[in-house]
Design a protein around this motif. Structure first.
Motif, PDB file in Angstrom:
ATOM      1  N   LEU A 138      -6.410   0.754  -5.378  1.00  0.00           N
ATOM      2  CA  LEU A 138      -5.377   0.541  -4.354  1.00  0.00           C
ATOM      3  C   LEU A 138      -4.894  -0.897  -4.420  1.00  0.00           C
ATOM      4  O   LEU A 138      -5.701  -1.816  -4.497  1.00  0.00           O
ATOM      5  N   ASN A 139      -3.579  -1.100  -4.379  1.00  0.00           N
ATOM      6  CA  ASN A 139      -3.065  -2.465  -4.293  1.00  0.00           C
ATOM      7  C   ASN A 139      -2.264  -2.638  -2.997  1.00  0.00           C
ATOM      8  O   ASN A 139      -2.129  -1.708  -2.196  1.00  0.00           O
ATOM      9  N   SER A 140      -1.730  -3.819  -2.793  1.00  0.00           N
ATOM     10  CA  SER A 140      -1.167  -4.154  -1.469  1.00  0.00           C
ATOM     11  C   SER A 140       0.357  -4.023  -1.388  1.00  0.00           C
ATOM     12  O   SER A 140       0.963  -4.485  -0.431  1.00  0.00           O
ATOM     13  N   HIS A 141       0.956  -3.360  -2.390  1.00  0.00           N
ATOM     14  CA  HIS A 141       2.423  -3.297  -2.463  1.00  0.00           C
ATOM     15  C   HIS A 141       3.075  -2.766  -1.180  1.00  0.00           C
ATOM     16  O   HIS A 141       4.145  -3.232  -0.781  1.00  0.00           O
ATOM     17  N   LEU A 142       2.453  -1.789  -0.530  1.00  0.00           N
ATOM     18  CA  LEU A 142       3.092  -1.152   0.636  1.00  0.00           C
ATOM     19  C   LEU A 142       2.558  -1.664   1.979  1.00  0.00           C
ATOM     20  O   LEU A 142       2.978  -1.185   3.032  1.00  0.00           O
ATOM     21  N   GLU A 143       1.661  -2.622   1.923  1.00  0.00           N
ATOM     22  CA  GLU A 143       1.027  -3.118   3.166  1.00  0.00           C
ATOM     23  C   GLU A 143       2.046  -3.640   4.175  1.00  0.00           C
ATOM     24  O   GLU A 143       1.877  -3.502   5.374  1.00  0.00           O
ATOM     25  N   LYS A 144       3.109  -4.238   3.668  1.00  0.00           N
ATOM     26  CA  LYS A 144       4.073  -4.878   4.577  1.00  0.00           C
ATOM     27  C   LYS A 144       4.796  -3.883   5.503  1.00  0.00           C
ATOM     28  O   LYS A 144       5.446  -4.281   6.462  1.00  0.00           O
TER      29      LYS A 144
END
Ligand SMILES: [Zn+2]
Length: 261
Positions: A138-144
């Motif tokens: 999992l990466n943080s691309h959609l966290e925002k």
């Protein structure tokens, strides 16, 4: 292993590049990684048969990575596909994907081929075929976007991948949130494919030290920064320059030469 880039553009629609997508092939399987808007045309453009690949993997649910799926399934049906097709999707997105296909009026009973949707979770090794595997993180691309989802409807799943067959290991950043997302895997790779839209270009060089890939392959290139990226590449010393490939639609790399053909 062979990789063919079908689209190398960013999320911004371009007349020069289709949205980011590639076909990764071992001796037994071809896996389409992402299927954004326009994927069916991108496939036609490269003279690839709609029946020639066995599986599709979706990295995240931004339009440039998944929105071409209904039209691609339709084209496969119109081409009389008979071979089974498997779609790999993160477990938290499987119900949505099934609904999305159903709401596109693509019904199992009317397809000319069997469509399997297989869910997976991050950190697990998934077997695509006899000698093709992937692991996701999992990466943080959609966290925002979390603040917009007051009813907790979304999974915010965006993935980075490691692919391997019996000869090669390939890391793929997917779309990332920050530079940190480039370092989710802790192992060396023959090739490292990275997006270039959400990372400072000079920071891409850190990948060469950490993963020691023979090739660092840059994709997800927007018209708005393509020139700056090319200038950056040109300004590098020869030794670095030769290890970095700027992709274009149709580029193919394979393990025989580990270079572009
Ligand atoms: Zn994207």
């Amino acid at each position: 292993m062979k990789i063919k880039f079908l689209g190398t553009g960013s999320g911004k629609t371009s007349l020069n590049r289709y949205h980011s997508s590639f076909l990764i092939s071992s001796s037994t399987n071809s896996l389409l990684v992402d299927c954004g808007d326009g994927i069916s045309k991108a496939i036609l453009k490269q003279n690839i048969d709609f029946n020639s690949f066995n599986s599709i993997l979706i990295s995240h649910f931004h339009a440039d990575h998944f929105a071409g799926l209904p039209s691609l399934l339709t084209q496969m049906k119109l081409a009389g596909r008979k071979n089974e097709l498997t779609i790999f999707v993160h477990s938290s997105e499987k119900p949505f994907l099934e609904d999305f296909i159903f709401h596109s009026y693509l019904f199992k009973e009317r397809m000319t081929f069997e469509l399997k949707i297989i869910s997976f979770d991050e950190d697990n090794e998934i077997k695509v075929s006899e000698n093709l595997y992937f692991i996701s993180k999992l990466n943080s691309h959609l966290e925002k976007y979390r603040k917009y989802d007051e009813q907790n409807r979304l999974g915010f799943v965006s993935l980075s991948f490691l692919f391997k067959d019996d000869k090669n290991t390939v890391l793929y950043s997917g779309d990332v949130g920050t530079e940190k997302d480039l370092y989710l895997f802790d192992q060396k790779a023959d090739w490292f494919i990275t997006e270039t839209t959400h990372i400072k270009h000079e920071n891409l060089l850190n990948i060469l030290n950490k993963f020691e890939p023979s090739k660092l392959i840059l994709t997800h290139i927007g018209d708005d920064f393509e020139k700056a990226l090319k200038n950056f590449h040109q300004s590098l010393p020869d030794e670095l320059k030769s290890r970095i490939i700027l992709t274009f639609d149709g580029l193919e790399i394979n393990h025989y030469s580990s270079s572009c053909l």
